[in-house]
Design a protein around this motif. Sequence first.
Motif, PDB file in Angstrom:
ATOM      1  N   HIS A  12       8.279  25.248  40.810  1.00  0.00           N
ATOM      2  CA  HIS A  12       9.184  26.340  40.458  1.00  0.00           C
ATOM      3  C   HIS A  12      10.396  25.848  39.675  1.00  0.00           C
ATOM      4  N   ALA A  13      10.717  24.574  39.771  1.00  0.00           N
ATOM      5  CA  ALA A  13      11.749  24.020  38.896  1.00  0.00           C
ATOM      6  C   ALA A  13      11.279  24.079  37.443  1.00  0.00           C
ATOM      7  N   LEU A  14      10.013  23.799  37.209  1.00  0.00           N
ATOM      8  CA  LEU A  14       9.463  23.925  35.862  1.00  0.00           C
ATOM      9  C   LEU A  14       9.460  25.378  35.402  1.00  0.00           C
ATOM     10  N   LEU A  15       9.167  26.294  36.339  1.00  0.00           N
ATOM     11  CA  LEU A  15       9.204  27.714  35.993  1.00  0.00           C
ATOM     12  C   LEU A  15      10.626  28.144  35.649  1.00  0.00           C
ATOM     13  N   ALA A  16      11.613  27.683  36.425  1.00  0.00           N
ATOM     14  CA  ALA A  16      13.009  28.035  36.150  1.00  0.00           C
ATOM     15  C   ALA A  16      13.438  27.533  34.781  1.00  0.00           C
ATOM     16  N   GLU A  17      13.086  26.297  34.462  1.00  0.00           N
ATOM     17  CA  GLU A  17      13.432  25.751  33.150  1.00  0.00           C
ATOM     18  C   GLU A  17      12.773  26.544  32.032  1.00  0.00           C
ATOM     19  N   GLY A  18      11.512  26.887  32.231  1.00  0.00           N
ATOM     20  CA  GLY A  18      10.803  27.649  31.212  1.00  0.00           C
ATOM     21  C   GLY A  18      11.392  29.035  31.018  1.00  0.00           C
ATOM     22  N   LEU A  19      11.674  29.732  32.112  1.00  0.00           N
ATOM     23  CA  LEU A  19      12.219  31.082  32.015  1.00  0.00           C
ATOM     24  C   LEU A  19      13.564  31.083  31.310  1.00  0.00           C
ATOM     25  N   GLU A  78      10.347  31.111  28.134  1.00  0.00           N
ATOM     26  CA  GLU A  78       8.927  30.762  28.174  1.00  0.00           C
ATOM     27  C   GLU A  78       8.410  30.863  29.607  1.00  0.00           C
ATOM     28  N   ILE A  79       7.106  31.058  29.737  1.00  0.00           N
ATOM     29  CA  ILE A  79       6.451  31.016  31.042  1.00  0.00           C
ATOM     30  C   ILE A  79       5.469  29.850  31.018  1.00  0.00           C
ATOM     31  N   PRO A  80       5.825  28.721  31.626  1.00  0.00           N
ATOM     32  CA  PRO A  80       4.921  27.560  31.585  1.00  0.00           C
ATOM     33  C   PRO A  80       3.643  27.835  32.378  1.00  0.00           C
ATOM     34  N   LEU A  81       2.529  27.532  31.766  1.00  0.00           N
ATOM     35  CA  LEU A  81       1.240  27.758  32.420  1.00  0.00           C
ATOM     36  C   LEU A  81       0.555  26.460  32.831  1.00  0.00           C
ATOM     37  N   TYR A  86       0.697  30.169  43.539  1.00  0.00           N
ATOM     38  CA  TYR A  86       2.148  30.191  43.383  1.00  0.00           C
ATOM     39  C   TYR A  86       2.732  31.576  43.120  1.00  0.00           C
ATOM     40  N   GLY A  87       1.925  32.590  42.894  1.00  0.00           N
ATOM     41  CA  GLY A  87       2.497  33.894  42.572  1.00  0.00           C
ATOM     42  C   GLY A  87       3.415  33.808  41.371  1.00  0.00           C
ATOM     43  N   TRP A  88       2.907  33.264  40.305  1.00  0.00           N
ATOM     44  CA  TRP A  88       3.704  32.798  39.165  1.00  0.00           C
ATOM     45  C   TRP A  88       4.379  33.911  38.377  1.00  0.00           C
ATOM     46  N   PHE A  89       3.865  35.118  38.455  1.00  0.00           N
ATOM     47  CA  PHE A  89       4.312  36.160  37.530  1.00  0.00           C
ATOM     48  C   PHE A  89       5.141  37.249  38.201  1.00  0.00           C
ATOM     49  N   SER A  90       5.737  36.954  39.343  1.00  0.00           N
ATOM     50  CA  SER A  90       6.504  37.968  40.056  1.00  0.00           C
ATOM     51  C   SER A  90       7.942  38.036  39.541  1.00  0.00           C
ATOM     52  N   PRO A  91       8.393  39.206  39.114  1.00  0.00           N
ATOM     53  CA  PRO A  91       9.804  39.345  38.728  1.00  0.00           C
ATOM     54  C   PRO A  91      10.752  39.131  39.889  1.00  0.00           C
ATOM     55  N   LEU A  92      10.272  39.303  41.138  1.00  0.00           N
ATOM     56  CA  LEU A  92      11.112  39.058  42.305  1.00  0.00           C
ATOM     57  C   LEU A  92      11.426  37.572  42.456  1.00  0.00           C
ATOM     58  N   PRO A 130      15.855  35.455  40.550  1.00  0.00           N
ATOM     59  CA  PRO A 130      16.677  34.419  41.199  1.00  0.00           C
ATOM     60  C   PRO A 130      16.625  33.072  40.477  1.00  0.00           C
ATOM     61  N   LEU A 131      15.461  32.691  39.969  1.00  0.00           N
ATOM     62  CA  LEU A 131      15.358  31.407  39.272  1.00  0.00           C
ATOM     63  C   LEU A 131      16.188  31.404  37.996  1.00  0.00           C
ATOM     64  N   ILE A 132      16.181  32.510  37.272  1.00  0.00           N
ATOM     65  CA  ILE A 132      16.971  32.597  36.040  1.00  0.00           C
ATOM     66  C   ILE A 132      18.456  32.583  36.358  1.00  0.00           C
ATOM     67  N   VAL A 133      18.850  33.338  37.375  1.00  0.00           N
ATOM     68  CA  VAL A 133      20.277  33.500  37.689  1.00  0.00           C
ATOM     69  C   VAL A 133      20.858  32.254  38.342  1.00  0.00           C
ATOM     70  N   ALA A 134      20.134  31.676  39.303  1.00  0.00           N
ATOM     71  CA  ALA A 134      20.721  30.621  40.135  1.00  0.00           C
ATOM     72  C   ALA A 134      20.118  29.245  39.911  1.00  0.00           C
ATOM     73  N   GLY A 135      19.089  29.119  39.088  1.00  0.00           N
ATOM     74  CA  GLY A 135      18.515  27.814  38.827  1.00  0.00           C
ATOM     75  C   GLY A 135      17.406  27.431  39.775  1.00  0.00           C
ATOM     76  N   ALA A 136      16.889  26.222  39.574  1.00  0.00           N
ATOM     77  CA  ALA A 136      15.668  25.808  40.251  1.00  0.00           C
ATOM     78  C   ALA A 136      15.830  25.713  41.762  1.00  0.00           C
ATOM     79  N   HIS A 137      16.907  25.090  42.241  1.00  0.00           N
ATOM     80  CA  HIS A 137      17.045  24.879  43.680  1.00  0.00           C
ATOM     81  C   HIS A 137      17.561  26.127  44.389  1.00  0.00           C
TER      82      HIS A 137
END
Length: 220
Positions: A53-60, A64-67, A83-89, A93-100
């Motif tokens: 999810h750190a990679l997802l946060a960086e991509g978003l 981008e959406i890393p696949l 991983y439920g990769w495509f959930s806006p829920l 949070p990942l976009i707003v607050a970062g990976a951790h």
Amino acid sequence: MTRSTGTDSDPSRDVLPFGPLLLLVLPFVTFGRFVLGDELANADVFLAYRPAHALLAEGLRRGEIPLWTSALSGGFPLAFSEYGWFSPLVWVPLIVAGAHSGYYLAVAFHVALAALATYGLARTWDASRAEATIAGLIFSHSLLVIGGAPLLNQAGSYWVAPALLWVVARTLDWHPLAPPLGGIVVALGLLGGHPQVTLVAALPAVGWAAVALVRSRDVA
């Protein structure tokens, strides 16, 4: 089907008026230390889920959406169903607050959804505010939910069970918003939840709806 109207006859009206607020806030207190920087001592979380999810946060944050990544296991399909990769829920949070912090905020938010959905279901079944709040607390802070929610795709499934039961209850009451809300719940569950767990979580509502449909045909 009858439902609680929340009138002055509710004995918990003045005793516990802020039940939903408590249910919303408490999960963020429960997971607060992790939001603020601690790491949960769960090997699956800090060895697999958090790095992915750190990679997802960086991509978003790059739009981008890393696949796929070569940084895990010599090459790994990040967008696989675990991983439920495509959930806006999860994305928000990942976009707003970062990976951790964003990861644990997403965990807490899903637990809050489970609590609020349970509260709404209990109120629909004529529980008082106090009773509904207790039900939300018991389910959302059970070992099942609190223990499993840090695996974020598990958290994405747990709230689906009470939410879909609420949808069925309100549909039987002919509430016009219940069916479209049910579609949203199903979509978010499929996008963000563990596939098998989401299926199991949906079974009680599906069974109830099927029985209600059969009974309605018998009456007709």
